[in-house]
Structure formats: C-alpha cells, structure tokens
Write a protein that holds these residues in place. Structure first.
Motif, PDB file in Angstrom:
ATOM      1  N   UNK A  76       0.829  -1.213   0.000  1.00  0.00           N
ATOM      2  CA  UNK A  76       0.000   0.000   0.000  1.00  0.00           C
ATOM      3  C   UNK A  76       0.861   1.259   0.000  1.00  0.00           C
ATOM      4  N   UNK A  77       0.379   2.264  -0.705  1.00  0.00           N
ATOM      5  CA  UNK A  77       1.086   3.540  -0.801  1.00  0.00           C
ATOM      6  C   UNK A  77       0.764   4.367   0.438  1.00  0.00           C
ATOM      7  N   UNK A  78       1.804   4.831   1.103  1.00  0.00           N
ATOM      8  CA  UNK A  78       1.619   5.684   2.271  1.00  0.00           C
ATOM      9  C   UNK A  78       1.671   7.127   1.800  1.00  0.00           C
ATOM     10  N   UNK A  79       0.562   7.795   1.915  1.00  0.00           N
ATOM     11  CA  UNK A  79       0.478   9.181   1.451  1.00  0.00           C
ATOM     12  C   UNK A  79       1.090  10.117   2.483  1.00  0.00           C
ATOM     13  N   UNK A  80       1.753  11.181   2.021  1.00  0.00           N
ATOM     14  CA  UNK A  80       2.315  12.150   2.970  1.00  0.00           C
ATOM     15  C   UNK A  80       1.192  12.917   3.667  1.00  0.00           C
ATOM     16  N   UNK A  81       1.552  13.495   4.781  1.00  0.00           N
ATOM     17  CA  UNK A  81       0.575  14.289   5.524  1.00  0.00           C
ATOM     18  C   UNK A  81       0.139  15.490   4.684  1.00  0.00           C
ATOM     19  N   UNK A  82      -1.110  15.834   4.787  1.00  0.00           N
ATOM     20  CA  UNK A  82      -1.650  16.980   4.049  1.00  0.00           C
ATOM     21  C   UNK A  82      -1.245  18.257   4.777  1.00  0.00           C
ATOM     22  N   UNK A  83      -0.722  19.208   3.995  1.00  0.00           N
ATOM     23  CA  UNK A  83      -0.318  20.494   4.571  1.00  0.00           C
ATOM     24  C   UNK A  83      -1.181  21.595   3.983  1.00  0.00           C
ATOM     25  N   UNK A  87       0.725  27.293   5.273  1.00  0.00           N
ATOM     26  CA  UNK A  87       1.814  26.772   6.111  1.00  0.00           C
ATOM     27  C   UNK A  87       2.992  26.301   5.259  1.00  0.00           C
ATOM     28  N   UNK A  88       2.694  25.649   4.136  1.00  0.00           N
ATOM     29  CA  UNK A  88       3.759  25.178   3.255  1.00  0.00           C
ATOM     30  C   UNK A  88       4.584  26.340   2.721  1.00  0.00           C
ATOM     31  N   UNK A  89       3.923  27.394   2.288  1.00  0.00           N
ATOM     32  CA  UNK A  89       4.640  28.555   1.752  1.00  0.00           C
ATOM     33  C   UNK A  89       5.398  29.316   2.833  1.00  0.00           C
ATOM     34  N   UNK A  90       4.987  29.174   4.095  1.00  0.00           N
ATOM     35  CA  UNK A  90       5.674  29.853   5.193  1.00  0.00           C
ATOM     36  C   UNK A  90       6.955  29.136   5.606  1.00  0.00           C
ATOM     37  N   UNK A  91       7.096  27.868   5.222  1.00  0.00           N
ATOM     38  CA  UNK A  91       8.308  27.117   5.581  1.00  0.00           C
ATOM     39  C   UNK A  91       9.490  27.624   4.759  1.00  0.00           C
ATOM     40  N   UNK A  92      10.666  27.695   5.383  1.00  0.00           N
ATOM     41  CA  UNK A  92      11.845  28.146   4.624  1.00  0.00           C
ATOM     42  C   UNK A  92      12.320  27.048   3.664  1.00  0.00           C
TER      43      UNK A  92
END
Length: 183
Positions: A76-83, A87-92
């Motif tokens: 089974x494919x483990x999907x990454x956590x939804x962001x 918040x994603x754009x705020x990460x460096x």
C-alpha cells in the motif's frame, strides 16, 4: 437431431458429494477433487454440478493467490501528511547546493541540446574546464567545488574527432579522470 434431456437427479444416500444442493455432505471437504466420470451413476446433473463446483474452487484459489501476490509486489502507498498551502509557503526553503551556481544543482542532471553547429562542443569544453579547475563557467557562474571525475556522453562526434578535439589537449586534464562515452 434430438437432444437428450438429463434424468432427474436423485441424491445418493450417505453421499459425500459437497457441491450438489440436493446432496448433503456428511463430511466437509476444503478442496474437492474432480470425481471420476460416472461416480454418481447415471446422474449427469450431479456430476456436472460437482465438476462446476470443483472449477469454481480452483478459480477462487487462483484469485486469492493473485490477490496475495499483488499485495506482496505492490504494498500500500503511504500518502504524505496533508499540509495547508499557507503553512507550506511559510516554511523556509532548504538551501540547494549547486554544481554550477544557478544552473546545475548538485546531484541533478543537465541535458544540452541544440541544432547542428550551434556551439555545443565549445560549451562542453568550457563546462568541463570550469568543473575541473574551479574557474568561472562562461566568466559568470561559479563552480563551488571542483571535480576530480567528469563523464561526457556524446552522440554526435565520432571517436576519432573526440580524440583529436582540443578539449582533451593540454596539461589541465592530465591530472583528472575524464570518461568519454560515444553513443
């Protein structure tokens, strides 16, 4: 041509026939084998039903084996956590190391293609020299860490032309390991 109509089915007393609805098994068989022809006398319906049930059991076994094999080969494919986008754009951004500043990320691939006589070979000469000696590439882009091994894949020049080319002349390239692959 007349068709033969099968005789009505009469169950055998004490039959171990597990597949026929009118026969009640006295024992449970997990995978019935095909009965020998004529085992149930003249009862064509019962024999047909037995053979159909046997084939169905084989197909179920094959289907289950295929399902297990697919599960083994394709976990089974483990999907990454939804962001959240905010918040994603705020990460460096993680710093990207470059082989050639702003042109080629370290560990990335670069493909050079252009029409005939556009200067690809001269550009490659400059690139290899910059990678080996650490000078600016095209007098503009820095090479942060010079390389001791360079691989050139060329599908345009013949082996004789590559051997005579000025890229491989001079004292600079004697101290490095340059691999050339002609396609």
């Amino acid at each position: 041509m007349s068709r033969r109509t099968p005789a009505p089915h009469t169950p055998r007393t004490g039959s171990n026939h597990p597949s026929c609805t009118s026969c009640r098994p006295t024992s449970t068989l997990t995978t019935p084998g095909p009965p020998p022809p004529g085992e149930y006398g003249d009862s064509d319906d019962c024999e047909l039903e037995t053979r159909v049930q046997f084939q169905m059991t084989k197909l179920r076994i094959n289907r289950e084996a295929n399902r297990r094999l697919d599960a083994e080969e394709h976990p089974p494919v483990i999907l990454p956590a939804v962001k959240n986008l905010t918040n994603l754009l705020a990460e460096p951004d993680a710093p990207t190391p470059y082989l050639i500043d702003r042109l080629a990320p370290d560990g990335g691939r670069v493909m050079l293609s252009a029409q005939y006589k556009a200067g690809k070979t001269i550009l490659v000469e400059n690139l290899v020299r910059a990678l080996v000696d650490g000078d600016l590439f095209l007098d503009r882009f820095t090479v942060p860490s010079p390389r001791r091994r360079v691989v050139i894949i060329d599908n345009e020049l013949s082996e004789n032309t590559l051997r005579r080319h000025r890229l491989f002349r001079g004292p600079l390239l004697v101290a490095v390991d340059v691999d050339v692959d002609e396609l």
